[in-house]
Design a protein around this motif. Structure first.
Motif, PDB file in Angstrom:
ATOM      1  N   LEU A 157       0.812  -1.207   0.000  1.00 24.41           N
ATOM      2  CA  LEU A 157       0.000   0.000   0.000  1.00 24.41           C
ATOM      3  C   LEU A 157       0.852   1.266   0.000  1.00 24.41           C
ATOM      4  CD1 LEU A 157      -2.889  -0.961   2.476  1.00 24.41           C
ATOM      5  CD2 LEU A 157      -2.919  -0.986  -0.020  1.00 24.41           C
ATOM      6  N   TRP A 161       1.096   4.321   4.404  1.00 23.17           N
ATOM      7  CA  TRP A 161       0.233   3.425   5.165  1.00 23.17           C
ATOM      8  C   TRP A 161       1.000   2.652   6.232  1.00 23.17           C
ATOM      9  CZ3 TRP A 161      -4.903   3.797   4.764  1.00 23.17           C
ATOM     10  CH2 TRP A 161      -5.419   4.392   3.616  1.00 23.17           C
ATOM     11  N   ILE A 183      -9.440  -4.588   5.253  1.00 29.34           N
ATOM     12  CA  ILE A 183      -9.327  -3.327   4.513  1.00 29.34           C
ATOM     13  C   ILE A 183      -8.084  -3.340   3.637  1.00 29.34           C
ATOM     14  CG2 ILE A 183      -8.906  -0.842   4.773  1.00 29.34           C
ATOM     15  CD1 ILE A 183     -10.682  -0.951   7.291  1.00 29.34           C
ATOM     16  N   ALA A 184      -6.974  -3.845   4.189  1.00 28.26           N
ATOM     17  CA  ALA A 184      -5.731  -3.934   3.417  1.00 28.26           C
ATOM     18  C   ALA A 184      -5.885  -4.882   2.225  1.00 28.26           C
ATOM     19  CB  ALA A 184      -4.580  -4.397   4.311  1.00 28.26           C
ATOM     20  N   GLY A 217      -7.588  -3.264  -0.614  1.00 28.08           N
ATOM     21  CA  GLY A 217      -6.668  -2.365  -1.306  1.00 28.08           C
ATOM     22  C   GLY A 217      -5.638  -3.090  -2.145  1.00 28.08           C
ATOM     23  N   LEU A 218      -5.399  -4.380  -1.846  1.00 22.34           N
ATOM     24  CA  LEU A 218      -4.361  -5.149  -2.558  1.00 22.34           C
ATOM     25  C   LEU A 218      -4.966  -6.229  -3.456  1.00 22.34           C
ATOM     26  CD1 LEU A 218      -1.814  -5.453   0.391  1.00 22.34           C
ATOM     27  CD2 LEU A 218      -1.484  -4.150  -1.721  1.00 22.34           C
TER      28      LEU A 218
END
Length: 491
Positions: free
Chosen positions: A137, A141, A423-424, A427-428
């Motif tokens: 990220l 982050w 959440i991570a 994003g990935l």
């Protein structure tokens, strides 16, 4: 406050995120957990299971056993019983759903852990959510990576270590009359002898312990199933009907079934928590997705096989009475159910199983805490030794202490841990799919064992040194590229 946070996290937020990540990646990856299901079993072949890495790294099989050592614990024995008590038989169905979706989630997080792993000076690797958040990220982050590490340390390194010690000591005390203090001291002494040897010693212990404990539990389950073979269809029907509220009100109804199934399923298989990626990253594999496939299989073993074993032991017994569950629950329910099938020695068997499951989980929890300490303060040996001493003390203290509040606190921190990691993962998604597509492409080209060419992915901010291929893989890649070049020139 703890009850409010638990209801908010587990009743609303995490269910939505687990579905988003699990179903979303399942669809985006074209059902990767089913496409490569057959490939998962190859890791259990004799040639793979007894293969040792020639260059000092942990093998993929060792990492699998290490993750199973952590996933398979008190949640498989006591947690399933609690879920059935509070949520009814339908909770088992939602455990299965969480497990099948969790296979895709685990594939994603463990593939990312391998992709973004970091090389250490001693030739080992470190990785996990903190590392793929910080690298994947981006540096802005890193605060989130630090928050995750701190939550992991508090939840697993401290909270769950204490809880496992309590569960083991009380179970041994109930079955054999051993004072909890003595069990705690003995457990702490054995843990101390192992954790000071590092992750490789933990892996060697897991290699011996995990197959024994899993095989023993599956054998006793097989005996129970054979003894009650004519009742199995009724038990399955009860599970499915209860999951959708089609049976008379059992437990807390359909809402309680879903909540307990999701909560206890995640507690048991840990898919989405980001805990397993910490150990998935320590192995050498020629391609990150290879470890993703292996770790998806560990979720299947934990939830679909081991948790289901406990569920059928309970539901097929004469002890299970949904109208009167006030006096028995948790480990006691599983013990009483097995004793109903095979006699009083079944109580002792459950205690021994819980002892082995809990002990292996304590070792796993320690490593997760150590990984967090290293991320928060790299190569700080005094801090690492202080953490080891703290873990040994917690193992001894936890065995003798009523941990009701700790259970509630650990549920909250586990929920927050899952929240940060999920959440991570959202994003990935794209980097994870990119790695999977590279794996798929090589399989489609007829390469049985894909090889990760890290320099083609430099834009992803990976640690190239962590992807120095071993000599045999370098040779296979060279031969493959030469063959491709020859074919291209002929064309």
């Amino acid at each position: 406050m703890l009850e409010f946070l638990n209801d908010l996290l587990w009743g609303k937020v995490l269910i939505a995120l687990l579905i988003t990540v699990g179903v979303g990646f399942t669809v985006a990856s074209r059902f990767v957990q089913f496409r490569y299901f057959g490939r998962m079993f190859r890791i259990l072949s004799a040639s793979q299971a007894f293969q040792r890495d020639q260059h000092g790294h942990l093998s993929s099989f060792q990492a699998l056993l290490l993750s199973i050592a952590g996933r398979v614990g008190g949640g498989n024995i006591a947690g399933v019983a609690v879920a059935i008590t509070l949520g009814g038989p339908g909770a088992v169905f939602w455990m299965w759903v969480v497990g099948l979706m969790g296979m895709a989630t685990s594939f994603l997080e463990c593939t990312l852990a391998q992709t973004y792993k970091q090389s250490e000076a001693d030739g080992t690797y470190r990785g996990g959510p903190a590392y793929y958040i910080a690298r994947g990220l981006g540096s802005k982050w890193r605060w989130m990576a630090a928050v995750y590490s701190l939550l992991l340390l508090v939840t697993f390194g401290f909270g769950f270590t204490t809880l496992q010690s309590y569960a083991v000591a009380t179970s041994v005390g109930d079955a054999f009359g051993v004072p909890v203090l003595y069990t705690g001291i003995a457990l702490a002494a054995i843990v101390a002898a192992i954790i000071f040897g590092g992750v490789k010693r933990i892996a060697r212990v897991s290699e011996v312990l995990v197959p024994i404990m899993a095989a023993g539990y599956l054998i006793i389950t097989a005996i129970v199933l054979v003894m009650n073979i004519e009742r199995i269809p009724d038990a399955i029907t009860l599970i499915v009907k209860s999951a959708f509220g089609l049976e008379p009100m059992i437990g807390g109804g359909i809402g309680a079934a879903i909540l307990m199934g999701v909560k206890r399923g995640l507690f048991s298989n840990e898919a989405g928590l980001g805990s397993a990626p910490n150990v998935a990253a320590v192995a050498y594999v020629p391609h990150p997705a290879n470890q993703g496939v292996v770790q998806a299989f560990s979720v299947f073993i934990d939830t679909i096989i081991i948790c289901s074993s406990t569920a059928f032991i309970i539901l097929l017994s004469g002890i299970y009475d949904p109208s009167n569950m006030a006096d028995v629950g948790g480990v006691a329910l599983t013990q009483s159910a097995l004793a109903d099938h095979v006699g009083d020695w079944g109580r002792s068997f459950v205690s021994i199983a819980l002892l082995l499951f809990g002990f292996s989980t304590i070792l796993y929890n320690y490593y997760l805490g150590e990984n967090s300490v290293d991320f928060l303060s790299t190569a700080n040996r005094p801090l690492a030794h202080a953490f080891r001493i703290a873990v040994i003390g917690l193992v001894c203290w936890g065995a003798t202490t009523d941990l009701g509040t700790v259970f509630g606190f650990a549920d909250v921190t586990m929920g927050l841990l899952a929240l940060v990691n999920l959440i991570a993962l959202i994003g990935l998604f794209k980097p994870g799919l990119r790695i999977l597509k590279d794996f798929d492409r090589q399989i489609a080209e007829g390469n049985e064992q894909p090889i990760f060419e890290a320099r083609k992915f430099k834009d992803m901010n990976i640690d190239l040194k962590a992807w120095d291929l071993e000599p045999e893989d370098v040779e296979r890649l060279r031969a493959r590229n030469e063959a491709a070049g020859t074919l291209q020139s002929q064309t």
